[in-house]
Scaffold this active site. Structure first.
Site, PDB file in Angstrom:
ATOM      1  CB  SER A 176      49.895  44.554  48.397  1.00  0.00           C
ATOM      2  OG  SER A 176      49.413  45.588  49.207  1.00  0.00           O
ATOM      3  NE  ARG A 246      39.219  43.059  55.258  1.00  0.00           N
ATOM      4  CZ  ARG A 246      40.135  42.741  54.370  1.00  0.00           C
ATOM      5  NH1 ARG A 246      41.292  43.393  54.347  1.00  0.00           N
ATOM      6  NH2 ARG A 246      39.929  41.776  53.504  1.00  0.00           N
ATOM      7  CG  ASP A 345      46.474  49.351  42.857  1.00  0.00           C
ATOM      8  OD1 ASP A 345      45.963  49.992  43.803  1.00  0.00           O
ATOM      9  OD2 ASP A 345      47.445  48.583  42.998  1.00  0.00           O
ATOM     10  CG  HIS A 378      45.770  47.121  46.089  1.00  0.00           C
ATOM     11  ND1 HIS A 378      47.011  47.306  45.512  1.00  0.00           N
ATOM     12  CD2 HIS A 378      46.006  46.488  47.279  1.00  0.00           C
ATOM     13  CE1 HIS A 378      47.948  46.823  46.311  1.00  0.00           C
ATOM     14  NE2 HIS A 378      47.363  46.319  47.376  1.00  0.00           N
ATOM     15  CG  ASP A 379      41.028  43.274  46.496  1.00  0.00           C
ATOM     16  OD1 ASP A 379      42.025  43.377  47.243  1.00  0.00           O
ATOM     17  OD2 ASP A 379      39.860  43.228  46.933  1.00  0.00           O
TER      18      ASP A 379
END
Length: 416
Positions: A176, A246, A345, A378-379
């Site tokens: 990232s 967040r 992602d 994405h994680d």
């Protein structure tokens, strides 16, 4: 300069409280304590502002060899830190954010490599940033802390390398925002990078990504407790804005598939008839999850830091100086490259990695590219997909072979 390597505390150094610590799991680097490196040489930033001095929080794992040739720099993403692997010596529950990747016998094998994690300037985990004191005022920097770029971080990290006597990294890697730093290292300090490993990243944010960052920043900036960034003096924290920021970010890190499998449309607490409550309180499980993540984040992360780091994400665009030509921007690179992307992602979609690959190939660079079909969004770059880890491990085996570092010792004690 004599290399500094991490070593576990000796028995005589262990306090009674530490003697009750949980045992170290197989494959872990064990209990780790950060170093705080102070630099007095001024650092000129991309903005033109100058930091006259600063401190960087650093953790190291493994041993630096006599040639200083086995060093790996791991660059962190937005809300991570220098604590890459192992267990925090003061809080064993705090496991390094890439602990599944870095350790003895793991993909980045600390029996062979000396791994460095650096908390970036502007972050809130020990390095100089908005929460630290401005020497000119004696008060926290707050919103007055200079805006930073990825390139600024690279220049600061280069001084960490100098501190350890490292002229050239065996590899610089990150996922990232960390992947942006790795790519910038290959461009900015090409002679100091042997291999560049870029995971789930991009050469520049899309307009949609910048838009998500702006929504998150506006949530913070419009929180009544923000006080133009000087909330420290008021004894408050813009928890509401930081929580919403967040929540917005967390949505973009997850795939629709993962969100559906975790939560679906399950209700957290339907009324006595099993129907909707018809109000705006938490009703669906996914709402409860997002609120929990947001509130937890607001308790440990700094709002000014969040603003600073997301803006650095926005600014990153090495091709800006070459009229948008990424191949020309990557022309100075000398490293070999591994790029990894993940099919679900949508924040940094595979086409972003493929664009970097094509630009590197135009420069006749040696490139390995893997696109993993994984459901985690994405994680995924933080998780332990065995195909992903096997690719990274195989790549590091090649690096070790070229450097004559010997065979990898697996966690079972069998040479791999």
């Amino acid at each position: 300069m004599t290399p500094v390597a991490f070593s576990s505390p000796s028995v005589s150094d262990v306090t009674p409280a530490q003697s009750a610590r949980p045992p170290v799991p197989t494959g872990s680097v064990g209990y780790v304590t950060p170093q705080f490196l102070a630099f007095d040489e001024p650092l000129t930033l991309s903005s033109g502002q100058v930091l006259s001095s600063y401190t960087l929080a650093v953790e190291t794992y493994g041993t630096l060899n006599a040639q200083c040739s086995n060093a790996v720099l791991v660059c962190h993403a937005l809300n991570a830190s220098h604590h890459v692997a192992g267990m925090d010596a003061d809080d064993p529950d705090q496991i390094g954010w890439w602990d599944n990747m870095v350790g003895p016998g793991k993909a980045v094998d600390t029996d062979r490599f000396f791994v460095i994690g650096v908390n970036n300037l502007g972050s809130c985990f020990g390095s100089t940033g908005p929460t630290t004191l401005n020497p000119a005022t004696g008060e926290p920097w707050g919103a007055a802390f200079p805006l930073l770029t990825v390139e600024d971080w690279v220049h600061a990290q280069a001084r960490v390398a100098d501190h350890f006597g490292i002229q050239r990294f065996a590899a610089v890697m990150g996922g990232s925002l960390g992947g942006m730093q790795a790519l910038s290292w290959a461009i900015t300090c090409p002679e100091r990078v042997g291999d560049c490993i870029v995971v789930a990243s991009t050469a520049r944010l899309t307009a949609q990504n910048i838009a998500f960052n702006e929504v998150a920043r506006r949530a913070i900036l419009t929180d009544p407790d923000f006080h133009d960034g000087d909330y420290y003096a008021h004894g408050v924290v813009p928890t509401h804005g930081l929580s919403v920021a967040r929540m917005v970010g967390h949505i973009t890190y997850q795939s629709d598939e993962v969100m559906a499998s975790k939560f679906g449309r399950a209700q957290r607490a339907p009324n006595a008839n099993g129907d909707y409550r018809y109000n705006y309180d938490v009703e669906f499980e996914v709402e409860s999850y997002l609120r929990y993540q947001g509130e937890k984040f607001s308790r440990y992360f700094d709002a000014n830091t969040y603003l600073l780091l997301t803006r650095a994400l926005d600014y990153f665009d090495p091709a800006r100086a070459t009229g948008g030509d990424l191949a020309r921007a990557l022309a100075p690179t000398q490293a070999r490259f591994l790029l990894v992307s993940f099919s679900t992602d949508w924040r940094f979609a595979p086409e972003h990695s493929r664009e970097i690959v094509q630009a590197l190939l135009k420069n006749q660079r040696e490139v390995t590219y893997a696109e993993i079909d994984a459901p985690h969004g994405h994680d995924a770059f933080l998780l332990g997909d065995p195909r992903y880890h096997a690719i990274v491990q195989g790549y590091y085996d090649q690096i070790a072979s070229r450097l004559g570092l010997g065979a990898r010792q697996s966690t079972t004690g069998v040479l791999a």
